[in-house]
Design an enzyme around this catalytic site. Structure first.
Site, PDB file in Angstrom:
ATOM      1  N   GLY A 148       2.138 -14.133 -18.929  1.00  0.00           N
ATOM      2  CA  GLY A 148       0.921 -13.399 -18.565  1.00  0.00           C
ATOM      3  C   GLY A 148       0.290 -12.904 -19.857  1.00  0.00           C
ATOM      4  CB  ILE A 157       2.901  -8.802 -22.484  1.00  0.00           C
ATOM      5  CG1 ILE A 157       2.171  -7.570 -21.939  1.00  0.00           C
ATOM      6  CG2 ILE A 157       3.822  -8.406 -23.638  1.00  0.00           C
ATOM      7  CD1 ILE A 157       3.073  -6.514 -21.304  1.00  0.00           C
ATOM      8  NE  ARG A 184       5.648 -14.952  -9.077  1.00  0.00           N
ATOM      9  CZ  ARG A 184       5.350 -13.776  -8.589  1.00  0.00           C
ATOM     10  NH1 ARG A 184       5.768 -13.435  -7.401  1.00  0.00           N
ATOM     11  NH2 ARG A 184       4.620 -12.910  -9.252  1.00  0.00           N
ATOM     12  CB  THR A 202       9.576  -6.299 -24.783  1.00  0.00           C
ATOM     13  OG1 THR A 202       8.892  -7.512 -24.434  1.00  0.00           O
ATOM     14  CG2 THR A 202      10.121  -6.397 -26.180  1.00  0.00           C
ATOM     15  NE  ARG A 226       9.510  -1.509 -15.936  1.00  0.00           N
ATOM     16  CZ  ARG A 226       8.519  -1.279 -16.815  1.00  0.00           C
ATOM     17  NH1 ARG A 226       8.668  -1.617 -18.084  1.00  0.00           N
ATOM     18  NH2 ARG A 226       7.407  -0.691 -16.429  1.00  0.00           N
ATOM     19  CD  GLU A 241      14.689   1.628 -20.333  1.00  0.00           C
ATOM     20  OE1 GLU A 241      13.827   2.513 -20.261  1.00  0.00           O
ATOM     21  OE2 GLU A 241      14.433   0.431 -20.471  1.00  0.00           O
ATOM     22  CG  HIS A 282      10.872   1.553 -22.252  1.00  0.00           C
ATOM     23  ND1 HIS A 282      11.311   1.376 -20.961  1.00  0.00           N
ATOM     24  CD2 HIS A 282       9.605   1.074 -22.261  1.00  0.00           C
ATOM     25  CE1 HIS A 282      10.351   0.824 -20.234  1.00  0.00           C
ATOM     26  NE2 HIS A 282       9.306   0.625 -21.005  1.00  0.00           N
ATOM     27  CB  ILE A 283       9.039   2.377 -28.728  1.00  0.00           C
ATOM     28  CG1 ILE A 283       9.741   1.225 -29.486  1.00  0.00           C
ATOM     29  CG2 ILE A 283       9.886   3.631 -28.760  1.00  0.00           C
ATOM     30  CD1 ILE A 283       9.505   1.252 -30.971  1.00  0.00           C
ATOM     31  N   GLY A 284       7.758  -0.114 -26.424  1.00  0.00           N
ATOM     32  CA  GLY A 284       6.884  -1.294 -26.455  1.00  0.00           C
ATOM     33  C   GLY A 284       5.426  -0.981 -26.730  1.00  0.00           C
TER      34      GLY A 284
HETATM   35  C1  DGY Z   1       4.831  -0.319 -19.096  1.00  0.00           C
HETATM   36  O1  DGY Z   1       3.649  -0.091 -19.330  1.00  0.00           O
HETATM   37  O2  DGY Z   1       5.193  -0.864 -18.050  1.00  0.00           O
HETATM   38  C2  DGY Z   1       5.815   0.141 -20.111  1.00  0.00           C
HETATM   39  O3  DGY Z   1       7.004  -0.555 -20.046  1.00  0.00           O
HETATM   40  C3  DGY Z   1       6.089   1.617 -19.938  1.00  0.00           C
HETATM   41  O4  DGY Z   1       6.856   1.820 -18.811  1.00  0.00           O
END
Ligand code: DGY
Length: 319
Positions: free
Chosen positions: A154, A156, A177, A235, A237, A266, A285-287
């Site tokens: 998608g 990202i 998919r 990155t 979940r 987490e 979790h600092i994406g």
């Molecule tokens: C998102 O935007 O989904 C990030 O992972 C923050 O939860």
């Protein structure tokens, strides 16, 4: 009108809410608000800005059915029971698009950090173990010209693919998919079966949502189908990989390395064996955690809250 915000959002968001005459109550404690506290906090509110992993399940939604809108401080919405929200007519907004670049940067950063054992080497300096120049310490591997596999191409995933193709001429294969024909044209990405994705990727980067279908998808049987010199990046979940199986896959050298911005659970326990491994890099979790992206997310949140309070269609609504 009143909004409860269950964590920190960028100052521009607070300012814009105030400019719209919305009264803010904000959770300021340095811990995640509990489910009970969240229900209590939302009792007299018109809207909720949900920051962090609060479970917005049927229990919460039924207790807070008076809310006119819930604006998520995330693009992901796996924490929400959408069916119940729909039944109760509570619109749910998210923040798509604006965080794609920053999140892909994090995936790219992890890919390089793992391939060059950067976190491990940094730790050696801190521990006083940098004694002399050593030409062949724990050697890394290079990604130039290798194959990048994207699971979930998608917004990202496409950003990550663009970076890897431009910087390292990586060949891009993906599994979704449905096919992403724009990406196929733009970066020559090749759609492959899930099995081919596993067997051909040198770097396999996860960019799919957490759904019942992707929950616990990467188990030991799946890691066994990957190349022994491959790098696994997540990155998206933490629930998408089985963490015990990932540890085993690394310990038994079934795969070469792993980079995680998301873990399961987490926060990760500080004694987790992954943190001591040479070929592993973990971030908390600092994406999307950049000044620019947080500000852009906050502005979208305001748009969603304002529209929801007016009873209008949210500009960024989760369907
Ligand atoms: C998102 O935007 O989904 C990030 O992972 C923050 O939860």
């Amino acid at each position: 009108m009143k909004v409860f915000i269950s964590g920190n959002i960028a100052p521009v968001g607070l300012k814009q809410l105030e400019e719209n005459n919305i009264t803010i109550t904000q959770w300021k404690e340095n811990r995640q608000i509990t489910a009970e506290e969240l229900i209590e906090a939302c009792k007299d509110q018109d809207a909720l800005v949900s920051v962090g992993p609060n479970k917005l399940n049927a229990g919460f939604l039924n207790a807070c059915k008076h809310l006119k809108v819930i604006a998520l401080h995330s693009v992901g919405f796996d924490q929400v029971d959408l069916d119940t929200a729909k039944k109760l007519n509570i619109p749910i907004g998210n923040t798509p698009g604006v965080l794609s670049g920053a999140t892909a940067d994090t995936a790219f950063l992890l890919m390089l950090a793992v391939s060059r054992k950067a976190f491990f080497s940094h730790k050696k300096i801190i521990q006083g173990e940098w004694k002399n120049y050593e030409p062949s310490p724990e050697l890394g591997i290079e990604v130039k010209g290798k194959t990048l596999g994207i699971f979930g191409l998608g917004k990202i995933g496409l950003e990550m693919a663009r970076k890897c193709a431009a910087a390292y001429q990586m060949k891009v294969i993906y599994h979704n998919r449905s096919r992403n024909e724009d990406a196929e044209k733009e970066i020559d990405a090749e759609y492959v079966s899930f099995e081919t994705l596993l067997s051909q990727s040198d770097v396999l980067s996860i960019h799919t949502a957490l759904t019942p279908e992707t929950q616990d998808k990467f188990t030991i049987d799946i890691f066994k189908q990957m190349k022994p010199n491959s790098i696994f990046i997540n990155t998206a979940r933490g629930g998408i990989h089985n963490e015990k199986d990932l540890i085993r896959a690394l310990e038994e050298k079934i795969i070469w390395g792993a980079g995680l911005d998301v873990t399961n659970p987490e926060p990760m326990d500080k004694d987790n064996p992954l943190l001591a491994m040479e070929n592993v890099a973990v971030l908390p979790h600092i994406g999307s955690a950049t000044e620019e992206t947080r500000a852009a997310m906050a502005k979208i949140i305001v748009q969603n809250v304002v529209a929801g309070l007016k009873g209008e269609q949210l500009p960024f609504e989760v369907k």
